[in-house]
Design an enzyme around this catalytic site. Structure first.
Site, PDB file in Angstrom:
ATOM      1  N   ASP A  33       0.825  -1.214   0.000  1.00 25.05           N
ATOM      2  CA  ASP A  33       0.000   0.000   0.000  1.00 25.05           C
ATOM      3  C   ASP A  33       0.856   1.260   0.000  1.00 25.05           C
ATOM      4  O   ASP A  33       0.534   2.248  -0.660  1.00 25.05           O
ATOM      5  CB  ASP A  33      -0.913   0.025   1.231  1.00 25.05           C
ATOM      6  CG  ASP A  33      -1.986  -1.039   1.178  1.00 25.05           C
ATOM      7  OD1 ASP A  33      -1.968  -1.859   0.237  1.00 25.05           O
ATOM      8  OD2 ASP A  33      -2.857  -1.059   2.074  1.00 25.05           O
ATOM      9  N   SER A 164      -8.516  -2.791   9.656  1.00 23.76           N
ATOM     10  CA  SER A 164      -8.637  -3.972   8.790  1.00 23.76           C
ATOM     11  C   SER A 164      -9.967  -4.696   8.971  1.00 23.76           C
ATOM     12  O   SER A 164     -10.485  -4.810  10.091  1.00 23.76           O
ATOM     13  CB  SER A 164      -7.498  -4.941   9.142  1.00 23.76           C
ATOM     14  OG  SER A 164      -7.741  -6.208   8.587  1.00 23.76           O
ATOM     15  N   GLU A 166     -10.148  -7.687   9.005  1.00 24.13           N
ATOM     16  CA  GLU A 166      -9.804  -8.815   9.877  1.00 24.13           C
ATOM     17  C   GLU A 166     -10.327  -8.566  11.300  1.00 24.13           C
ATOM     18  O   GLU A 166     -10.581  -9.503  12.045  1.00 24.13           O
ATOM     19  CB  GLU A 166      -8.278  -8.989   9.862  1.00 24.13           C
ATOM     20  CG  GLU A 166      -7.737 -10.158  10.648  1.00 24.13           C
ATOM     21  CD  GLU A 166      -7.957 -11.524  10.007  1.00 24.13           C
ATOM     22  OE1 GLU A 166      -8.360 -11.595   8.828  1.00 24.13           O
ATOM     23  OE2 GLU A 166      -7.752 -12.536  10.708  1.00 24.13           O
ATOM     24  N   TYR A 188      -2.980 -10.704  15.276  1.00 25.74           N
ATOM     25  CA  TYR A 188      -2.943  -9.527  14.395  1.00 25.74           C
ATOM     26  C   TYR A 188      -4.225  -8.710  14.546  1.00 25.74           C
ATOM     27  O   TYR A 188      -4.191  -7.483  14.718  1.00 25.74           O
ATOM     28  CB  TYR A 188      -2.773 -10.002  12.943  1.00 25.74           C
ATOM     29  CG  TYR A 188      -3.046  -8.939  11.898  1.00 25.74           C
ATOM     30  CD1 TYR A 188      -2.069  -8.001  11.567  1.00 25.74           C
ATOM     31  CD2 TYR A 188      -4.278  -8.878  11.238  1.00 25.74           C
ATOM     32  CE1 TYR A 188      -2.328  -7.027  10.607  1.00 25.74           C
ATOM     33  CE2 TYR A 188      -4.529  -7.914  10.282  1.00 25.74           C
ATOM     34  CZ  TYR A 188      -3.548  -6.991   9.969  1.00 25.74           C
ATOM     35  OH  TYR A 188      -3.813  -6.027   9.023  1.00 25.74           O
ATOM     36  N   GLY A 250      -3.930 -23.813   2.274  1.00 26.95           N
ATOM     37  CA  GLY A 250      -4.661 -24.205   3.472  1.00 26.95           C
ATOM     38  C   GLY A 250      -6.157 -24.253   3.200  1.00 26.95           C
ATOM     39  O   GLY A 250      -6.624 -25.032   2.351  1.00 26.95           O
TER      40      GLY A 250
END
Ligand code: NAP
Ligand code: GDD
Length: 378
Positions: A33, A164, A166, A188, A250
């Protein structure tokens, strides 16, 4: 690189009557970014300062194309970027830089940004992501008080925090928007939630012009090679040219809202141009499973992903984020922001880039040079 490369104009190069260009400080300038934001701000005539981590090898690959040797006369024209050695874990280096640079805008993009790695390095992740944001906010607060910029609304430093999607983690509502509760599922994300709340708190407590961009996954040919989209497109290029037989992944069922990083840095800049700070979701509103991204990327070179993708549990996370889909209605309405790139275009752009890299690698290999590098368990 000793001292840190300087791209600023030398004092003698600056016309006496020159109006001071807007000045931005970017942490994480060497990341995906940071490199796109740098290009955007250069285009807008900013003077840009970035922080560079000390590394035993070069870590400026994403911004080298914007480097101009300060010893060349050319530096006068291009003299917009200065890099400084500092680290988000080093409060003193941040405070010193803010005082020295006197930025109008601060973009806090630096982070240990890999979710899987954050389970291996939770303390360092918290130090850089959560405490790093706090240290930078403190540096800005002190600087504003010392210089009196805190009492002049027109002179306030504008601060961007890279929040984020997340942070939503185990979602109970879809799509996610600015009011959706956070339920972080990784060290995180826990650290990002703290950084987010600290930013909001500094806005409310000290009146800092601080905004959080809650950005959903965004990718590009400059994406780190261990994030899933880039891992896939890089494998597509190498498999197509016979450089590797398959790729191990994964969880193929996780769903993400993937956009193009170039579009997302525009939203960051727009947030800091608003008269009042606020928080915004930035997303495309479309979601795809990792499996579907594989399908798109392999199909771009005429291959069926099922013949080349194998599963390996080592790439799974101890706790997963199953589904992210963002509602960017507020950013569209308030910032006039729109994504310009579909996930199909994004996959094609990344595969084309990685095919070219694979061609170069094959040329080197055919000439007898070893090229493949060992990777960690990401
Ligand atoms: P990235 O490519 O991993 O770049 C991270 C940057 O942070 C790099 O410049 C890295 O330096 C720097 N950095 C890491 N630890 C540091 C430290 N202790 N001190 C100073 N610098 C440090 O990440 P990105 O994809 O550009 O993301 C930018 C920011 O947005 C990150 O905060 C990330 O968490 C957040 N974010 C990203 C996404 C996404 O989908 N990309 C979505 C939401 C939020 P080196 O180059 O030396 O490693
Ligand atoms: N990295 C990786 N490697 N991910 C894999 C793999 C693999 O081999 N196989 C499946 N996945 C799945 C992960 O389990 C996850 O569900 C999804 O692919 C996306 O993984 P990443 O590309 O690593 O991104 P992320 O969503 O965990 O995190 C990224 O986006 C966040 C925004 O939501 C990072 O850029 C974060 O910094 C960012 O905040």
């Amino acid at each position: 690189m000793t001292p840190a490369p300087t791209h600023a104009p030398q004092p003698t190069d600056v016309p006496a009557q020159a109006v001071r260009a807007r000045c931005a400080l970017i942490t994480g300038i060497t990341g995906q970014d940071g490199s796109y934001l740098l290009e955007l701000l250069i285009g807008k005539g900013y003077s840009i300062h970035g922080i560079l981590r000390r590394s035993s090898s070069f870590n400026t690959g994403r911004i080298d194309h914007l480097y101009v040797d300060p010893h060349l006369r050319l530096a006068q024209a291009a003299g917009q970027m200065t890099l400084h050695y500092a680290d988000l874990t080093d409060a003193g280096s941040l405070a010193k830089l803010v005082r020295q640079i006197e930025p109008d805008e601060v973009y806090n993009l630096a982070a240990q940004s890999h979710v899987r790695v954050s389970f291996d390095m939770p303390v360092y992740t918290a130090e850089s992501v959560a405490m790093g944001a706090l240290k930078l906010l403190e540096a800005v607060r002190d600087y504003e008080v010392i210089t009196g910029r805190d009492s002049d609304p027109a002179a306030r430093v504008r601060y961007y925090q890279a929040s984020s999607s997340e942070q939503y983690g185990k979602v109970r509502e879809t799509p996610q928007c600015e009011t959706t509760p956070f339920y972080p599922r990784s060290p995180y994300a826990v650290a990002k939630v703290m950084a987010h709340h600290a930013t909001v708190n500094y806005r409310e407590a000290y009146g800092i012009h601080a905004s959080c961009g809650i950005l959903f996954n965004h990718e590009s040919p400059r994406r780190g090679e261990t994030f899933v989209t880039r891992k896939i497109t890089r494998a597509v290029g190498r498999i197509k040219l016979g450089l590797q037989p398959r790729v191990y992944l994964g969880n193929l069922e996780a769903k993400r809202d993937w956009g193009f990083a170039g579009d997302y840095v525009r939203a960051m800049w727009l947030m800091l141009q608003q008269s009042a700070p606020d928080d915004y979701v930035v997303a495309t509103g479309r979601t795809l499973a990792v499996r579907e991204f594989c399908e798109l990327a392999f199909a771009h070179v005429g291959l069926d992903y099922r013949d080349f993708v194998a599963e390996d549990a080592r790439y799974r996370r101890p706790s997963e984020v199953d589904l992210l889909r963002g509602d960017a209605a507020k950013a569209r309405r308030m910032l006039g922001w729109e994504p310009t790139t579909t996930v199909e275009q994004l996959a094609a752009m990344m595969v084309e880039h990685d095919l070219e890299l694979a061609r170069r690698e094959k040329t080197l290999r055919d000439a007898g040079h070893a090229t493949e590098r060992q990777r960690g368990p990401e």
